[in-house]
Design a protein around this motif. Structure first.
Motif, PDB file in Angstrom:
ATOM      1  N   CYS A  33       0.731  -1.266  -0.028  1.00 27.61           N
ATOM      2  CA  CYS A  33       0.143  -0.187   0.026  1.00 27.61           C
ATOM      3  C   CYS A  33       0.937   1.162  -0.020  1.00 27.61           C
ATOM      4  CB  CYS A  33      -0.911   0.111   1.259  1.00 27.61           C
ATOM      5  SG  CYS A  33      -2.407  -1.007   0.992  1.00 27.61           S
ATOM      6  N   ALA A  34       1.767   1.027   0.651  1.00 24.05           N
ATOM      7  CA  ALA A  34       2.606   2.432   1.106  1.00 24.05           C
ATOM      8  C   ALA A  34       3.348   2.748  -0.425  1.00 24.05           C
ATOM      9  CB  ALA A  34       3.838   2.424   1.974  1.00 24.05           C
ATOM     10  N   LEU A  35       3.977   1.800  -1.005  1.00 23.24           N
ATOM     11  CA  LEU A  35       4.544   1.810  -2.521  1.00 23.24           C
ATOM     12  C   LEU A  35       3.599   2.179  -3.381  1.00 23.24           C
ATOM     13  CD1 LEU A  35       7.135   1.533  -4.000  1.00 23.24           C
ATOM     14  CD2 LEU A  35       6.239  -0.926  -4.531  1.00 23.24           C
ATOM     15  N   VAL A  36       2.411   1.501  -3.296  1.00 23.42           N
ATOM     16  CA  VAL A  36       1.325   1.925  -4.325  1.00 23.42           C
ATOM     17  C   VAL A  36       0.839   3.685  -4.249  1.00 23.42           C
ATOM     18  CG1 VAL A  36      -1.192   1.701  -4.784  1.00 23.42           C
ATOM     19  CG2 VAL A  36       0.479  -0.191  -4.757  1.00 23.42           C
ATOM     20  N   PHE A  37       0.858   3.972  -3.046  1.00 22.41           N
ATOM     21  CA  PHE A  37       0.388   5.548  -2.829  1.00 22.41           C
ATOM     22  C   PHE A  37       1.574   6.366  -3.391  1.00 22.41           C
ATOM     23  CE2 PHE A  37       0.378   9.477  -0.797  1.00 22.41           C
ATOM     24  CZ  PHE A  37      -0.937   9.956  -0.836  1.00 22.41           C
ATOM     25  N   ALA A  38       2.784   6.172  -3.065  1.00 25.14           N
ATOM     26  CA  ALA A  38       3.806   6.794  -3.571  1.00 25.14           C
ATOM     27  C   ALA A  38       4.138   6.856  -4.889  1.00 25.14           C
ATOM     28  CB  ALA A  38       5.226   6.494  -2.892  1.00 25.14           C
ATOM     29  N   THR A  39       3.956   5.730  -5.732  1.00 27.71           N
ATOM     30  CA  THR A  39       4.349   5.474  -7.122  1.00 27.71           C
ATOM     31  C   THR A  39       2.937   6.138  -7.777  1.00 27.71           C
ATOM     32  OG1 THR A  39       3.318   3.505  -7.033  1.00 27.71           O
ATOM     33  CG2 THR A  39       5.544   3.506  -6.730  1.00 27.71           C
ATOM     34  N   THR A  61      -6.033  12.287  -4.487  1.00 27.30           N
ATOM     35  CA  THR A  61      -7.147  11.722  -4.577  1.00 27.30           C
ATOM     36  C   THR A  61      -6.994  10.191  -5.370  1.00 27.30           C
ATOM     37  OG1 THR A  61      -8.054  13.181  -6.415  1.00 27.30           O
ATOM     38  CG2 THR A  61      -8.993  13.595  -4.174  1.00 27.30           C
ATOM     39  N   ASN A  62      -6.135  10.517  -6.418  1.00 29.77           N
ATOM     40  CA  ASN A  62      -5.941   8.996  -7.315  1.00 29.77           C
ATOM     41  C   ASN A  62      -5.325   8.157  -6.423  1.00 29.77           C
ATOM     42  OD1 ASN A  62      -7.303  10.157  -9.230  1.00 29.77           O
ATOM     43  ND2 ASN A  62      -5.728  10.689 -10.530  1.00 29.77           N
ATOM     44  N   ALA A  63      -3.975   8.529  -5.681  1.00 27.80           N
ATOM     45  CA  ALA A  63      -3.299   7.862  -4.856  1.00 27.80           C
ATOM     46  C   ALA A  63      -3.996   7.314  -3.883  1.00 27.80           C
ATOM     47  CB  ALA A  63      -2.030   8.490  -4.367  1.00 27.80           C
ATOM     48  N   SER A  64      -4.843   8.114  -3.156  1.00 23.17           N
ATOM     49  CA  SER A  64      -5.682   7.499  -1.962  1.00 23.17           C
ATOM     50  C   SER A  64      -6.604   6.529  -2.454  1.00 23.17           C
ATOM     51  CB  SER A  64      -6.493   8.654  -1.341  1.00 23.17           C
ATOM     52  OG  SER A  64      -5.677   9.582  -0.792  1.00 23.17           O
ATOM     53  N   TYR A  65      -7.141   6.608  -3.584  1.00 25.43           N
ATOM     54  CA  TYR A  65      -8.106   5.479  -4.236  1.00 25.43           C
ATOM     55  C   TYR A  65      -7.474   4.180  -4.382  1.00 25.43           C
ATOM     56  CZ  TYR A  65     -10.641   2.973  -7.878  1.00 25.43           C
ATOM     57  OH  TYR A  65     -11.202   2.032  -8.585  1.00 25.43           O
ATOM     58  N   ALA A  66      -6.222   4.315  -5.071  1.00 23.34           N
ATOM     59  CA  ALA A  66      -5.432   3.284  -5.301  1.00 23.34           C
ATOM     60  C   ALA A  66      -5.112   2.356  -4.032  1.00 23.34           C
ATOM     61  CB  ALA A  66      -4.054   3.571  -5.812  1.00 23.34           C
ATOM     62  N   VAL A  67      -4.995   3.054  -3.023  1.00 31.47           N
ATOM     63  CA  VAL A  67      -4.818   2.252  -1.355  1.00 31.47           C
ATOM     64  C   VAL A  67      -6.192   2.015  -0.724  1.00 31.47           C
ATOM     65  CG1 VAL A  67      -3.990   2.850   0.786  1.00 31.47           C
ATOM     66  CG2 VAL A  67      -2.651   3.694  -1.248  1.00 31.47           C
ATOM     67  N   TYR A  68      -7.043   2.800  -0.979  1.00 26.01           N
ATOM     68  CA  TYR A  68      -8.207   2.587  -0.321  1.00 26.01           C
ATOM     69  C   TYR A  68      -8.948   1.010  -0.988  1.00 26.01           C
ATOM     70  CZ  TYR A  68     -13.335   2.546   0.864  1.00 26.01           C
ATOM     71  OH  TYR A  68     -14.190   2.129   1.308  1.00 26.01           O
ATOM     72  N   LYS A  69      -8.942   1.054  -2.052  1.00 24.37           N
ATOM     73  CA  LYS A  69      -9.565  -0.279  -2.853  1.00 24.37           C
ATOM     74  C   LYS A  69      -8.782  -1.223  -2.253  1.00 24.37           C
ATOM     75  CE  LYS A  69      -7.390   0.154  -7.133  1.00 24.37           C
ATOM     76  NZ  LYS A  69      -7.538   0.605  -8.702  1.00 24.37           N
ATOM     77  N   ARG A  70      -7.421  -1.383  -1.953  1.00 29.50           N
ATOM     78  CA  ARG A  70      -6.731  -2.524  -1.532  1.00 29.50           C
ATOM     79  C   ARG A  70      -7.200  -2.882   0.039  1.00 29.50           C
ATOM     80  NH1 ARG A  70      -4.107  -0.478  -5.805  1.00 29.50           N
ATOM     81  NH2 ARG A  70      -2.589  -1.917  -6.859  1.00 29.50           N
ATOM     82  N   MET A  71      -7.271  -1.564   0.666  1.00 32.46           N
ATOM     83  CA  MET A  71      -7.780  -1.829   2.133  1.00 32.46           C
ATOM     84  C   MET A  71      -9.084  -2.514   2.021  1.00 32.46           C
ATOM     85  SD  MET A  71      -6.054   1.484   4.190  1.00 32.46           S
ATOM     86  CE  MET A  71      -7.400   2.745   3.504  1.00 32.46           C
ATOM     87  N   ARG A  72      -9.873  -2.069   1.392  1.00 39.22           N
ATOM     88  CA  ARG A  72     -11.262  -2.543   1.470  1.00 39.22           C
ATOM     89  C   ARG A  72     -11.470  -3.853   0.908  1.00 39.22           C
ATOM     90  NH1 ARG A  72     -15.506  -4.196   3.042  1.00 39.22           N
ATOM     91  NH2 ARG A  72     -17.408  -4.170   1.819  1.00 39.22           N
ATOM     92  N   TYR A  73     -10.587  -4.301  -0.135  1.00 39.92           N
ATOM     93  CA  TYR A  73     -10.556  -5.759  -0.381  1.00 39.92           C
ATOM     94  C   TYR A  73      -9.868  -6.512   0.691  1.00 39.92           C
ATOM     95  CZ  TYR A  73      -9.560 -10.064  -3.061  1.00 39.92           C
ATOM     96  OH  TYR A  73      -9.572 -11.450  -3.350  1.00 39.92           O
ATOM     97  N   TYR A  74      -8.759  -6.054   1.494  1.00 35.95           N
ATOM     98  CA  TYR A  74      -8.637  -6.837   2.572  1.00 35.95           C
ATOM     99  C   TYR A  74      -9.507  -6.978   3.439  1.00 35.95           C
ATOM    100  CZ  TYR A  74      -5.935  -7.802   6.891  1.00 35.95           C
ATOM    101  OH  TYR A  74      -5.351  -8.209   7.986  1.00 35.95           O
TER     102      TYR A  74
END
Length: 271
Positions: free
Chosen positions: A205-211, A235-248
């Motif tokens: 998640c941290a890497l996904v947000f940063a990249t 907002t795009n970076a936060s979405y990329a992380v949020y959908k991973r957290m939601r799937y977890y």
């Protein structure tokens, strides 16, 4: 403007404020078709008043809903717009002039450029919002929408034509609209992952947000659009992380799928 044997297809759900502008921007379409999944505002009345034929279809997911719209069109060539999109006068003229030749060829799709309005004004530098290239014009026997719940795209077999003038997209009138869309899209994407049996990957998640932030803010030039560029990158970076957290969460607590679904239904977002 003379009409061309083309069907404009627009999917709607409570789009009364913008559907008229969308439909009126394509005066050359011989048919205007609205696929509605249960609007409770004046969408249907406004659509009919602006010359559209309305067909109801319960929500199937973005890809399947668009493929259903394809089956309802009266003409083999189809132009797809979202309700918050509309043709610029320049693109309308270009399409009117070039479409007869394209439609007579063996082309499968037409590639259009989309220009986005964000926080009330056009973005000037951020690449995906300045000249994003999208396949939105297609022959129904040569192209098909991918059967996915969200982030659908066309697949096709054959040549493509490209058009220079842009069409306009009034992207999320406020950040509140964007936040609600993020919740909806993330839920749909997580359900797709669940159906495919993908393993949750919280570790990245941290890497996904940063990249994701770096890609949008630096590589895609959002930084030159000032604080609006910062906002869209964040907002795009936060979405990329949020959908991973939601799937977890879905995998960790399967009961959350139904609970979240009830909330989304209550707010008209589960479609």
């Amino acid at each position: 403007m003379p009409q061309l044997p083309l069907t404009l297809v627009v999917m709607t759900h409570n789009e009364a404020a913008v559907i008229g502008r969308c439909l009126d921007s394509v005066p050359f379409a011989a048919e205007k078709l609205v696929i509605d999944c249960g609007s409770t505002d004046a969408t249907l009345e406004v659509a009919r008043a602006h010359g559209a034929r309305v067909v109801h279809q319960d929500w199937l997911g973005f890809g399947p809903q668009r493929n259903f719209g394809t089956t309802q069109a009266s003409h083999p060539w189809i132009l797809v717009l979202d309700a918050d999109e509309f043709l610029s006068p320049e693109l309308a003229r270009e399409l009117e002039q070039r479409l007869p030749q394209v439609m007579a060829s063996d082309a499968a799709v037409g590639i259009l450029r989309r220009r986005t309005l964000y926080m009330g004004a056009p973005m000037r530098w951020y690449r995906p919002m300045v000249g994003e290239k999208l396949a939105r014009l297609y022959h129904r026997d040569r192209a098909r929408w991918r059967d996915v719940r969200v982030h659908e795209s066309l697949t096709w077999d054959g040549p493509q034509a490209s058009f220079k003038a842009p069409f306009e997209h009034e992207n999320n009138p406020t950040l509140v609209h964007k936040g609600l869309k993020v919740l909806r899209y993330a839920e749909l994407k997580a359900r797709d992952w669940q159906q495919k049996g993908r393993k949750p990957r919280m570790w990245d998640c941290a890497l996904v947000f940063a990249t994701t932030f770096f890609k949008d803010y630096v590589l895609r030039l959002a930084m030159f659009d000032g604080w609006r560029g910062f906002a869209v990158s964040q907002t795009n970076a936060s979405y990329a992380v949020y959908k991973r957290m939601r799937y977890y969460e879905m995998c960790r607590n399967p009961a959350s799928v139904a609970m979240a679904g009830e909330v989304l239904i209550r707010h008209g977002l589960d479609r």
